[in-house]
Write an enzyme that holds these catalytic residues in place. Structure first.
Site, PDB file in Angstrom:
ATOM      1  N   CYS A  47       0.875  -1.175   0.000  1.00 25.00           N
ATOM      2  CA  CYS A  47       0.000   0.000   0.000  1.00 25.00           C
ATOM      3  C   CYS A  47       0.911   1.224   0.000  1.00 25.00           C
ATOM      4  CB  CYS A  47      -0.859  -0.032   1.259  1.00 25.00           C
ATOM      5  SG  CYS A  47      -1.750   1.492   1.625  1.00 25.00           S
ATOM      6  N   HIS A  48       0.386   2.326  -0.465  1.00 22.40           N
ATOM      7  CA  HIS A  48       1.199   3.543  -0.522  1.00 22.40           C
ATOM      8  C   HIS A  48       1.744   3.941   0.857  1.00 22.40           C
ATOM      9  CE1 HIS A  48       2.122   7.135  -3.069  1.00 22.40           C
ATOM     10  NE2 HIS A  48       2.613   7.439  -1.886  1.00 22.40           N
ATOM     11  N   THR A  49       0.997   3.635   1.914  1.00 24.16           N
ATOM     12  CA  THR A  49       1.439   4.008   3.269  1.00 24.16           C
ATOM     13  C   THR A  49       2.766   3.313   3.613  1.00 24.16           C
ATOM     14  OG1 THR A  49      -0.899   4.173   3.806  1.00 24.16           O
ATOM     15  CG2 THR A  49       0.617   4.276   5.646  1.00 24.16           C
ATOM     16  N   HIS A  69       1.237  -4.028   5.974  1.00 22.21           N
ATOM     17  CA  HIS A  69       0.037  -4.064   6.832  1.00 22.21           C
ATOM     18  C   HIS A  69      -1.166  -4.712   6.156  1.00 22.21           C
ATOM     19  CE1 HIS A  69      -0.085  -0.293   4.636  1.00 22.21           C
ATOM     20  NE2 HIS A  69      -1.387  -0.256   4.817  1.00 22.21           N
ATOM     21  N   GLU A  70      -1.183  -4.795   4.821  1.00 22.62           N
ATOM     22  CA  GLU A  70      -2.329  -5.463   4.170  1.00 22.62           C
ATOM     23  C   GLU A  70      -1.985  -6.936   4.064  1.00 22.62           C
ATOM     24  OE1 GLU A  70      -4.095  -2.248   0.952  1.00 22.62           O
ATOM     25  OE2 GLU A  70      -3.370  -4.151   0.262  1.00 22.62           O
ATOM     26  N   CYS A  99     -10.627  -2.513  20.376  1.00 24.13           N
ATOM     27  CA  CYS A  99     -10.436  -3.201  21.666  1.00 24.13           C
ATOM     28  C   CYS A  99     -11.765  -3.729  22.186  1.00 24.13           C
ATOM     29  CB  CYS A  99      -9.777  -2.269  22.682  1.00 24.13           C
ATOM     30  SG  CYS A  99     -10.888  -1.020  23.372  1.00 24.13           S
ATOM     31  N   CYS A 102     -13.656   0.550  24.716  1.00 23.55           N
ATOM     32  CA  CYS A 102     -13.498   1.998  24.947  1.00 23.55           C
ATOM     33  C   CYS A 102     -14.723   2.763  24.419  1.00 23.55           C
ATOM     34  CB  CYS A 102     -12.218   2.482  24.283  1.00 23.55           C
ATOM     35  SG  CYS A 102     -12.301   2.481  22.489  1.00 23.55           S
ATOM     36  N   CYS A 105     -15.126   2.301  20.668  1.00 24.46           N
ATOM     37  CA  CYS A 105     -15.635   0.987  20.272  1.00 24.46           C
ATOM     38  C   CYS A 105     -17.115   0.854  20.629  1.00 24.46           C
ATOM     39  CB  CYS A 105     -14.791  -0.119  20.908  1.00 24.46           C
ATOM     40  SG  CYS A 105     -13.143  -0.223  20.157  1.00 24.46           S
ATOM     41  N   CYS A 113     -10.596   3.588  17.950  1.00 26.19           N
ATOM     42  CA  CYS A 113     -10.365   2.935  19.242  1.00 26.19           C
ATOM     43  C   CYS A 113      -9.280   3.649  20.053  1.00 26.19           C
ATOM     44  CB  CYS A 113      -9.956   1.486  18.973  1.00 26.19           C
ATOM     45  SG  CYS A 113      -9.464   0.591  20.436  1.00 26.19           S
ATOM     46  N   ARG A 117      -5.992   2.557  17.980  1.00 26.30           N
ATOM     47  CA  ARG A 117      -6.068   3.355  16.755  1.00 26.30           C
ATOM     48  C   ARG A 117      -4.682   3.445  16.119  1.00 26.30           C
ATOM     49  NH1 ARG A 117      -7.458   9.414  18.522  1.00 26.30           N
ATOM     50  NH2 ARG A 117      -9.135   8.286  19.512  1.00 26.30           N
ATOM     51  N   CYS A 177      -6.741  -3.299   4.026  1.00 28.59           N
ATOM     52  CA  CYS A 177      -6.523  -1.846   4.174  1.00 28.59           C
ATOM     53  C   CYS A 177      -7.143  -1.081   3.010  1.00 28.59           C
ATOM     54  CB  CYS A 177      -5.047  -1.506   4.310  1.00 28.59           C
ATOM     55  SG  CYS A 177      -4.715   0.242   4.103  1.00 28.59           S
ATOM     56  N   ARG A 372      -2.815  -2.843  -7.291  1.00 23.79           N
ATOM     57  CA  ARG A 372      -2.314  -3.606  -6.143  1.00 23.79           C
ATOM     58  C   ARG A 372      -1.424  -4.734  -6.643  1.00 23.79           C
ATOM     59  NH1 ARG A 372      -2.533  -0.065  -3.018  1.00 23.79           N
ATOM     60  NH2 ARG A 372      -3.503  -0.094  -0.954  1.00 23.79           N
TER      61      ARG A 372
HETATM   62  P1  NAD Z   1      -1.318   5.128  -4.952  1.00 22.53           P
HETATM   63  O1  NAD Z   1       0.069   5.682  -4.980  1.00 22.53           O
HETATM   64  O2  NAD Z   1      -1.563   3.825  -5.616  1.00 22.53           O
HETATM   65  O3  NAD Z   1      -2.317   6.187  -5.588  1.00 22.53           O
HETATM   66  C1  NAD Z   1      -2.245   7.576  -5.361  1.00 22.53           C
HETATM   67  C2  NAD Z   1      -2.615   8.289  -6.667  1.00 22.53           C
HETATM   68  O4  NAD Z   1      -2.716   9.700  -6.395  1.00 22.53           O
HETATM   69  C3  NAD Z   1      -1.575   8.130  -7.785  1.00 22.53           C
HETATM   70  O5  NAD Z   1      -2.206   7.630  -8.952  1.00 22.53           O
HETATM   71  C4  NAD Z   1      -1.015   9.551  -7.976  1.00 22.53           C
HETATM   72  O6  NAD Z   1      -0.668   9.796  -9.327  1.00 22.53           O
HETATM   73  C5  NAD Z   1      -2.186  10.405  -7.515  1.00 22.53           C
HETATM   74  N1  NAD Z   1      -1.814  11.742  -7.054  1.00 22.53           N
HETATM   75  C6  NAD Z   1      -0.788  12.118  -6.250  1.00 22.53           C
HETATM   76  N2  NAD Z   1      -0.812  13.452  -6.036  1.00 22.53           N
HETATM   77  C7  NAD Z   1      -1.891  13.939  -6.709  1.00 22.53           C
HETATM   78  C8  NAD Z   1      -2.451  15.237  -6.871  1.00 22.53           C
HETATM   79  N3  NAD Z   1      -1.899  16.317  -6.283  1.00 22.53           N
HETATM   80  N4  NAD Z   1      -3.580  15.347  -7.621  1.00 22.53           N
HETATM   81  C9  NAD Z   1      -4.140  14.272  -8.212  1.00 22.53           C
HETATM   82  N5  NAD Z   1      -3.646  13.016  -8.099  1.00 22.53           N
HETATM   83  C10 NAD Z   1      -2.533  12.846  -7.354  1.00 22.53           C
HETATM   84  O7  NAD Z   1      -1.745   5.094  -3.391  1.00 22.53           O
HETATM   85  P2  NAD Z   1      -2.917   4.254  -2.625  1.00 22.53           P
HETATM   86  O8  NAD Z   1      -2.346   2.991  -2.078  1.00 22.53           O
HETATM   87  O9  NAD Z   1      -4.140   4.238  -3.455  1.00 22.53           O
HETATM   88  O10 NAD Z   1      -3.129   5.219  -1.349  1.00 22.53           O
HETATM   89  C11 NAD Z   1      -3.677   6.524  -1.526  1.00 22.53           C
HETATM   90  C12 NAD Z   1      -3.522   7.374  -0.255  1.00 22.53           C
HETATM   91  O11 NAD Z   1      -4.361   6.837   0.793  1.00 22.53           O
HETATM   92  C13 NAD Z   1      -2.109   7.392   0.319  1.00 22.53           C
HETATM   93  O12 NAD Z   1      -1.853   8.689   0.842  1.00 22.53           O
HETATM   94  C14 NAD Z   1      -2.182   6.397   1.459  1.00 22.53           C
HETATM   95  O13 NAD Z   1      -1.180   6.639   2.428  1.00 22.53           O
HETATM   96  C15 NAD Z   1      -3.581   6.697   1.971  1.00 22.53           C
HETATM   97  N6  NAD Z   1      -4.234   5.682   2.809  1.00 22.53           N
HETATM   98  C16 NAD Z   1      -5.051   6.140   3.802  1.00 22.53           C
HETATM   99  C17 NAD Z   1      -5.758   5.249   4.583  1.00 22.53           C
HETATM  100  C18 NAD Z   1      -6.712   5.735   5.641  1.00 22.53           C
HETATM  101  O14 NAD Z   1      -7.242   4.916   6.399  1.00 22.53           O
HETATM  102  N7  NAD Z   1      -7.003   7.024   5.736  1.00 22.53           N
HETATM  103  C19 NAD Z   1      -5.617   3.879   4.360  1.00 22.53           C
HETATM  104  C20 NAD Z   1      -4.803   3.443   3.295  1.00 22.53           C
HETATM  105  C21 NAD Z   1      -4.117   4.355   2.515  1.00 22.53           C
HETATM  106 ZN    ZN Z   2     -11.457   0.507  21.601  1.00 22.72          ZN
END
Ligand code: NAD
Ligand code: ZN
Length: 379
Positions: A47-49, A69-70, A99, A102, A105, A113, A117, A177, A372
C-alpha cells in the site's frame, strides 16, 4: 511438532534504511504475549502508506523496521487472554484496531479505538513496548502493529479480523486496508445519493475503491482526478466517467470541476496524500450540501489552508481512517460481499510477485504501474 510457545525463525524483508531496498533475511519471531496472536502470513500486498514510511520523507524515520500491513494469513498460536481467536483461524491484519471496551468501540459512529487506533510512530507492541522481532539479537521495529513483510508476525488480537475460511486469501488480503478504506470512505462517510456526482482525487487502489463505492451507490457521474494519465484507461473499468489531469489545465482544478458540474460536485473523496489535492477536493464541492472526505495520509508538517467562507457556504469537510469500518465487527461482512459477488476485487490486482522479489512491488508502485501488487509468501 507444535511451534506454540517457541521462537520461530523465518524470512522477513527488513527495511534497514530509508529508501534502500528491503533485505531478505532470517529473523526470530517471539511467541505472542498477552492479548497477542502470532500469524503465518500467506499473502500480503503493498500500500502507498508502506512506501511513505519506507521513504520516510516528511515522516518519523524508524529503522530497522518490518513494514507491511495489508495481509491475509492463518493464526499459528495465541497469547494469554485471547478468547476470540485460535490456531487455524483465517484472518486479516488491520492497521487500526478495535479493543471492544473503549468509548469509540462503544460508539456506533467511530472506529478510532482509544487503545488500538493507528499509530505510525510506535515500533513495539502495546503490552510491553518491546519488539517481537530480532535479527542476531538486535530488535527490529514493528510497523502499524502489523509488520506483514515477514513469514510470521505478531499482532494485537484487537487488530485481527477473523474471516470466512473459504475466502481466497490471495484476493481478500486487499480488504485488509486499501480497498476497505476507499470503499468505506464513500459508502460510510461521503454517502452519495443515487444520481449525484462524485469526484475522486487519486486513482490508486484506494481511490478506485472509492469510485467502486460511488458506482455501488448509484452515482450519476464519477470524476477521476490524477496527475498520472496512465491511470485513466484503467479507471474506466471502475465506472469513472470523466477525467481531469490537473497538469492539462491552466486554472485551479477546483475551478475546472466547478465549471464541469454547474457549481461543484455533490461529494468528493481525496485519496492522494497531497495537501494541495485535499484543499482542491474540499473547494470543488457544491455550496449548500457538498461533502468532501479526506483519506490520504499527509506529511507531518502539512497544513490545510482554505478560506472560512468555504465552510460558511455550507460545505462539509470530513476525514476517515479505514473507511469508518470497525475492523473486527465490520470486515468479515465486507469479505462476505466479495463471496456473494456484490464486490469485485479481482480487477484491483494487477501484479503478483514472490516474497523473494518484494522490492519489485515497490518499483511498480513508485512508477505508478500497479493498482495492487500481491506478494505471495509461499512462492
Ligand atoms: P497510490 O500511490 O496507488 O495512488 C495515489 C494516486 O494519487 C496516484 O495515482 C497519484 O498519481 C495520484 N496523485 C498524487 N498526487 C496527486 C495530486 N496532487 N492530484 C491528483 N492526483 C494525485 O496510493 P494508494 O495505495 O491508493 O493510497 C492513496 C492514499 O491513501 C495514500 O496517501 C495512502 O497513504 C492513503 N491511505 C489512507 C488510509 C486511511 O485509512 N485514511 C488507508 C490506506 C491508505
Ligand atoms: Zn477501543
Amino acid at each position: 511438532m507444535s511451534t506454540a510457545g517457541h521462537f520461530i525463525r523465518c524470512l522477513a524483508a527488513v527495511a534497514w534504511e530509508a529508501g534502500k531496498p528491503l533485505v531478505m533475511e532470517e529473523v526470530e519471531v517471539a511467541p505472542p504475549q498477552k492479548h497477542e496472536v502470532r500469524i503465518k502470513v500467506h499473502f500480503t500486498s503493498l500500500c502507498h502508506t508502506d512506501v511513505c514510511f519506507w521513504e520516510a520523507k516528511g515522516q518519523t524515520p524508524l529503522f530497522p523496521r518490518i513494514l507491511g500491513h495489508e495481509a491475509g494469513g492463518v493464526v499459528e498460536s495465541v497469547g494469554e487472554g485471547v478468547t476470540d481467536l485460535q490456531s487455524g483461524d483465517h484472518v486479516l491484519t488491520i492497521f487500526t484496531g478495535e479493543c471492544g471496551n473503549c468509548r469509540h468501540c462503544h460508539s456506533e459512529e467511530s472506529n478510532m479505538c482509544d487503545l488500538l487506533r493507528i499509530n505510525t510512530d510506535r515500533g513495539g507492541m502495546i503490552h510491553d513496548g518491546e519488539s517481537r522481532f530480532s535479527s542476531n539479537g538486535k530488535p527490529i521495529h514493528h510497523f502499524l502493529g502489523t509488520s506483514t513483510f515477514s513469514e510470521f508476525t505478531v499482532v494485537h488480537s484487537g487488530q485481527v479480523a477473523k474471516i470466512n475460511p473459504e475466502a481466497p486469501l490471495d484476493k481478500v488480503c486487499i480488504l485488509s486496508c486499501g480497498l476497505s478504506t476507499g470503499l468505506g470512505a464513500t459508502l460510510n462517510v461521503a454517502k452519495p445519493k443515487r444520481g449525484q456526482s462524485v469526484a475522486v482525487y487519486g486513482l490508486g487502489a484506494v481511490g478506485l475503491a472509492a469510485a467502486e463505492g460511488a458506482r455501488i451507490s448509484g452515482a450519476g457521474r464519477i470524476i477521476g482526478v490524477d496527475l498520472n494519465p496512465n491511470r485513466f484507461e484503467e479507471a474506466k473499468k471502475f465506472g469513472v466517467t470523466d477525467f481531469v489531469n490537473p497538469r492539462e489545465h491552466d486554472k485551479p482544478v477546483q475551478q475546472v470541476i466547478i465549471e464541469m458540474t454547474d457549481g461543484g460536485v455533490d461529494r468528493s473523496v481525496e485519496c492522494t496524500g497531497s495537501v494541495q489535492a485535499m484543499i482542491q477536493a474540499f473547494e470543488c464541492v457544491h455550496e449548500g450540501w457538498g461533502v468532501a472526505v479526506l483519506v490520504g495520509v499527509p506529511r507531518q508538517d502539512d497544513a490545510f489552508r482554505t478560506h472560512p467562507m468555504n465552510f460558511l457556504n455550507e460545505r462539509t469537510l470530513k476525514g476517515s481512517f479505514f473507511g469508518n469500518y470497525k475492523p473486527k465487527t465490520d470486515i468479515p461482512g465486507v469479505v462476505e460481499k466479495y463471496m456473494n459477488k456484490e464486490l469485485d476485487l479481482d480487477k484491483f490486482i494487477t501484479h503478483t510477485v514472490p516474497f523473494s522479489k518484494i522490492n519489485e512491488a515497490f518499483d511498480y508502485m513508485s512508477k505508478g504501474e500497479c493498482i495492487r501488487c500481491i506478494i505471495d509468501m509461499g512462492a
